[in-house]
Motif scaffolding. Sequence first.
Motif, mmCIF file in Angstrom:
data_model
loop_
_atom_site.group_PDB
_atom_site.id
_atom_site.type_symbol
_atom_site.label_atom_id
_atom_site.label_comp_id
_atom_site.label_asym_id
_atom_site.label_seq_id
_atom_site.Cartn_x
_atom_site.Cartn_y
_atom_site.Cartn_z
ATOM 1 N N MET A 408 0.764 -1.297 0.177
ATOM 2 C CA MET A 408 0.028 0.129 -0.189
ATOM 3 C C MET A 408 0.851 1.196 -0.176
ATOM 4 O O MET A 408 0.656 2.185 -0.708
ATOM 5 C CB MET A 408 -1.034 -0.011 1.235
ATOM 6 N N VAL A 409 1.911 1.182 0.806
ATOM 7 C CA VAL A 409 2.642 2.260 1.112
ATOM 8 C C VAL A 409 3.309 2.823 -0.475
ATOM 9 O O VAL A 409 3.612 3.682 -0.946
ATOM 10 C CB VAL A 409 3.982 2.211 1.968
ATOM 11 N N LEU A 410 4.077 1.670 -1.266
ATOM 12 C CA LEU A 410 4.401 1.762 -2.320
ATOM 13 C C LEU A 410 3.551 2.517 -3.398
ATOM 14 O O LEU A 410 4.186 3.001 -4.332
ATOM 15 C CB LEU A 410 5.151 0.590 -2.917
ATOM 16 N N LYS A 411 2.506 1.710 -3.400
ATOM 17 C CA LYS A 411 1.340 2.372 -4.444
ATOM 18 C C LYS A 411 1.210 3.870 -4.014
ATOM 19 O O LYS A 411 1.008 4.768 -5.287
ATOM 20 C CB LYS A 411 0.029 1.568 -4.048
ATOM 21 N N VAL A 412 1.055 4.138 -2.993
ATOM 22 C CA VAL A 412 0.760 5.655 -2.462
ATOM 23 C C VAL A 412 2.059 6.415 -3.127
ATOM 24 O O VAL A 412 2.084 7.665 -3.686
ATOM 25 C CB VAL A 412 0.661 5.954 -1.050
ATOM 26 N N LEU A 413 3.227 5.933 -2.708
ATOM 27 C CA LEU A 413 4.436 6.615 -3.094
ATOM 28 C C LEU A 413 4.612 6.666 -4.520
ATOM 29 O O LEU A 413 5.088 7.789 -5.345
ATOM 30 C CB LEU A 413 5.716 6.092 -2.460
ATOM 31 N N ASP A 414 4.192 5.757 -5.162
ATOM 32 C CA ASP A 414 4.195 5.643 -6.747
ATOM 33 C C ASP A 414 3.465 6.813 -7.507
ATOM 34 O O ASP A 414 3.692 7.352 -8.374
ATOM 35 C CB ASP A 414 3.538 4.201 -7.213
ATOM 36 N N VAL A 415 1.883 6.774 -6.833
ATOM 37 C CA VAL A 415 1.109 7.731 -7.314
ATOM 38 C C VAL A 415 1.515 9.355 -7.002
ATOM 39 O O VAL A 415 1.403 10.281 -7.779
ATOM 40 C CB VAL A 415 -0.400 7.439 -6.593
ATOM 41 N N ASP A 416 2.197 9.327 -5.742
ATOM 42 C CA ASP A 416 2.955 10.552 -5.492
ATOM 43 C C ASP A 416 4.079 11.007 -6.284
ATOM 44 O O ASP A 416 4.609 12.153 -6.013
ATOM 45 C CB ASP A 416 3.145 10.750 -3.962
ATOM 46 N N GLY A 417 4.690 9.967 -7.010
ATOM 47 C CA GLY A 417 5.780 10.383 -7.829
ATOM 48 C C GLY A 417 6.934 10.001 -7.253
ATOM 49 O O GLY A 417 8.179 10.446 -7.905
ATOM 50 N N ALA A 418 7.128 9.567 -6.089
ATOM 51 C CA ALA A 418 8.441 9.454 -5.482
ATOM 52 C C ALA A 418 9.078 7.966 -5.693
ATOM 53 O O ALA A 418 10.319 8.032 -5.813
ATOM 54 C CB ALA A 418 8.133 9.464 -3.896
ATOM 55 N N VAL A 419 8.194 7.092 -5.989
ATOM 56 C CA VAL A 419 8.872 5.901 -6.585
ATOM 57 C C VAL A 419 8.283 5.525 -7.828
ATOM 58 O O VAL A 419 7.147 5.885 -8.198
ATOM 59 C CB VAL A 419 8.782 4.607 -5.640
ATOM 60 N N GLN A 420 8.657 4.489 -8.402
ATOM 61 C CA GLN A 420 7.697 3.994 -9.715
ATOM 62 C C GLN A 420 8.279 2.630 -9.791
ATOM 63 O O GLN A 420 8.988 1.848 -9.442
ATOM 64 C CB GLN A 420 8.443 4.556 -11.038
ATOM 65 N N ARG A 421 7.078 2.073 -10.342
ATOM 66 C CA ARG A 421 7.070 0.486 -10.485
ATOM 67 C C ARG A 421 7.725 0.182 -11.742
ATOM 68 O O ARG A 421 7.455 0.656 -12.994
ATOM 69 C CB ARG A 421 5.609 -0.305 -10.383
ATOM 70 N N VAL A 422 8.921 -0.714 -11.731
ATOM 71 C CA VAL A 422 9.604 -1.276 -13.039
ATOM 72 C C VAL A 422 9.525 -2.714 -13.081
ATOM 73 O O VAL A 422 9.164 -3.216 -12.007
ATOM 74 C CB VAL A 422 10.917 -0.633 -13.103
ATOM 75 N N LYS A 423 10.057 -3.316 -14.275
ATOM 76 C CA LYS A 423 10.058 -4.642 -14.087
ATOM 77 C C LYS A 423 11.267 -5.164 -13.296
ATOM 78 O O LYS A 423 12.148 -4.780 -12.887
ATOM 79 C CB LYS A 423 10.610 -5.178 -15.492
ATOM 80 N N GLY A 424 10.576 -6.283 -12.394
ATOM 81 C CA GLY A 424 11.488 -6.805 -11.272
ATOM 82 C C GLY A 424 11.376 -5.792 -9.931
ATOM 83 O O GLY A 424 12.085 -6.375 -8.917
ATOM 84 N N GLY A 425 10.424 -4.941 -9.930
ATOM 85 C CA GLY A 425 10.341 -4.236 -8.434
ATOM 86 C C GLY A 425 10.135 -2.948 -8.570
ATOM 87 O O GLY A 425 9.242 -2.499 -9.483
ATOM 88 N N TRP A 426 10.721 -2.186 -7.665
ATOM 89 C CA TRP A 426 10.343 -0.608 -7.552
ATOM 90 C C TRP A 426 11.606 -0.026 -7.486
ATOM 91 O O TRP A 426 12.710 -0.581 -6.975
ATOM 92 C CB TRP A 426 9.783 -0.556 -6.148
ATOM 93 N N GLU A 427 11.735 1.165 -7.791
ATOM 94 C CA GLU A 427 12.861 2.071 -7.644
ATOM 95 C C GLU A 427 12.623 3.444 -7.300
ATOM 96 O O GLU A 427 11.305 3.828 -7.582
ATOM 97 C CB GLU A 427 13.624 2.124 -8.881
ATOM 98 N N ALA A 428 13.418 4.217 -6.485
ATOM 99 C CA ALA A 428 12.981 5.586 -6.341
ATOM 100 C C ALA A 428 13.197 6.566 -7.436
ATOM 101 O O ALA A 428 14.175 6.292 -8.194
ATOM 102 C CB ALA A 428 13.951 5.882 -5.175
ATOM 103 N N THR A 429 12.497 7.677 -7.598
ATOM 104 C CA THR A 429 12.604 8.288 -8.644
ATOM 105 C C THR A 429 13.574 9.821 -8.227
ATOM 106 O O THR A 429 13.989 10.373 -9.393
ATOM 107 C CB THR A 429 11.275 8.978 -9.171
#
Length: 706
Positions: A408-429
Amino acid sequence: MDEEALRELAEERLRALAGPDAALREDQWAAIRALVLERRRALVVQRTGWGKSAVYFIATALLRELGEGPTVIVSPLLALMRNQVAAAANADVHAATINSANPEEWNDVEERMASGEVDVLLVSPERLNNPDFRDTILPELTQSAGLLVVDEAHCISDWGHDFRPDYRRLRTLLTELPEGVPVLATTATANDRVVADVSEQLGVGGEFTDPQETLVLRGTLDRESLRLGVLRLPTAQARLGWLAGQLKELPGSGIIYTLTVAAAHEITSYLREQGYEVAAYSGRTDPAEREQAEADLLNNRVKALVATSALGMGFDKPDLGFVVHVGAPSSPIAYYQQIGRAGRGVQRAEVLLLPGPEDREIWSYFASLAFPPEPTVRAVLDALTEHGKLSTAALEPHVELGRNRLEMVLKVLDVDGAVQRVKGGWEATGEPWHYDAERYRRIEVERQAEQQAMLDYQATTSCRMEFLRRQLDDPHAEPCGRCDNCTGSGYSAEVDEQAVQQAQERLQRPGVDIAPRKMWPSGMSALGVEVSGKLPADEQTTTGRAVGRLTDIGWGNRLRELLATGAPDQELPDDLFQAAIKVLAAWEWERRPVGVVALGSRTRPKLVRSLAERIAGIGRLPLLGEVLTNPNTTPNRATNSAQRVASLWRQFKLDDELAGALSGLDGPVLLMDDYADTGWTATVVGRMLRQAGAPEVLPFTLASTS
């Protein structure tokens, strides 16, 4: 095509969809006109069964005739998608879905989309940020779409009763739509705050920069067929006994809602024993079983589904005759949404709430899973910044969050532009991010107000439907003249004593399985624990047993009282001793235990030791000893598997006496503890016992949390 001709065509489509006598409501036509002729954005807030899906299917048909691209419908539930695909076919609209349950069909759907065979594509909000879908399919789909539909739009809003972070990605999608592509949002459960929030978000992008550009069509939320009532019964067994006596009298088939998965299965088992055809339904039910259960209810092959909130939005059975809640939802808005399943195509449907004293504890538990505090969220960002791309599993060892909350935290951070989902996981923007503490505080205050409102609903002596409609800010709210308070009549609280006794016997029937862990969490080496992959067979425990679940409506109340934070440590109570004996007597083990081991406890040593001693005594088994707690360690109630295992790894040790007693044993040992939560304590300690010579370890606890 002029407006008059367009409306006639719309009426024809409606008759094909809903029957020869169907006619468009004025608000239905207003929405269709806004979408097809004016290419506007519209929010339709109308009661369940009003015909919101007819609006977008008819608008789709008309736009396709005008040469526009396919409609994209963002829909939250698989049940909703299945119903909508079938409904679309009635309007001669060809629909297809891309969701987690049909990956084998994705390529075929994409080919049919490319060839123009598909008029409507239904996607789950989670798909919008799947890397493959987001990067390869979504851009083309966005550019070619003729209409975007956001179904169950209250999910967009923080204030909606079913907020989902994935829905907030729609803001990005809206900014990428070409100008002139109409957008429709629909919901049956939105108060003023949610309407304003959704309207504002729909106004993002294109030429619609002013929220006032969103056309809001909001009608009365009264449901003339529903007969609402509340019945207070003193105990869980009384509620089940009442169900057993009255279920056959309720009209047609329906839904019995529960607050927990455990309660759904308990009630299902009891009602089956009473001769009823019922089935359990929850988010943990296998997808194929869920689909079968839905079909059985739709075709009246069962009297009821006993369901959690997983059976909610979009399930469409027009002749559903009743909805009974065993336990109250935490929000009147959520309650209204669930009872809206009933009475769409019948003149009368029964709606009854059977509240219980444990409801508030369950609300409190779910509230504890809210968005975590800032330091915890910052730790997620820091870990991704330091280590680069990480999968969710690989991220767990670096943060103190369970898998669901971490996602849930990752999804919120993704929507807020702080992280993004990529193939194989997540990374900070690398983009700056602000923890909106004020927003989270306001949401918590709102949730508490909703819980109080639900208690007020139970206590009110005024019209119940009017109460719910006012909670949804329905400007047309007025007494319904149908509910138990309006009519001065309701269901009797008398319950057959034999039914109560049978219910008590079922609820007091102890024994639930504790599934063993078979895989170590990912990333343990980063925490200094050198284990990975599958547990070797000679280090695993066997499936264990507990007297009951903390979420049960039978033993749950008793166990919660005993194990509550701050409850005094005490000797094992006799009632739980007798229950433990019954569980052990019914345990069909391959080899009888040859000894008992107590698992050392810092918080309830007296309880656990007395459990081990009494079971050893009654079973005429040697008490081999106690697994000791290491005084040089501090317990860590870590919230994910990796952190939990790392904490446990250093907490326990075997003394020479116990190690010697285990060496050379020719049968299983019972490992006694007060409760099982994640299962990792029994896994780690069981491994120690196996390595010391125990041929088999059988975990036994008083309680299980799941």
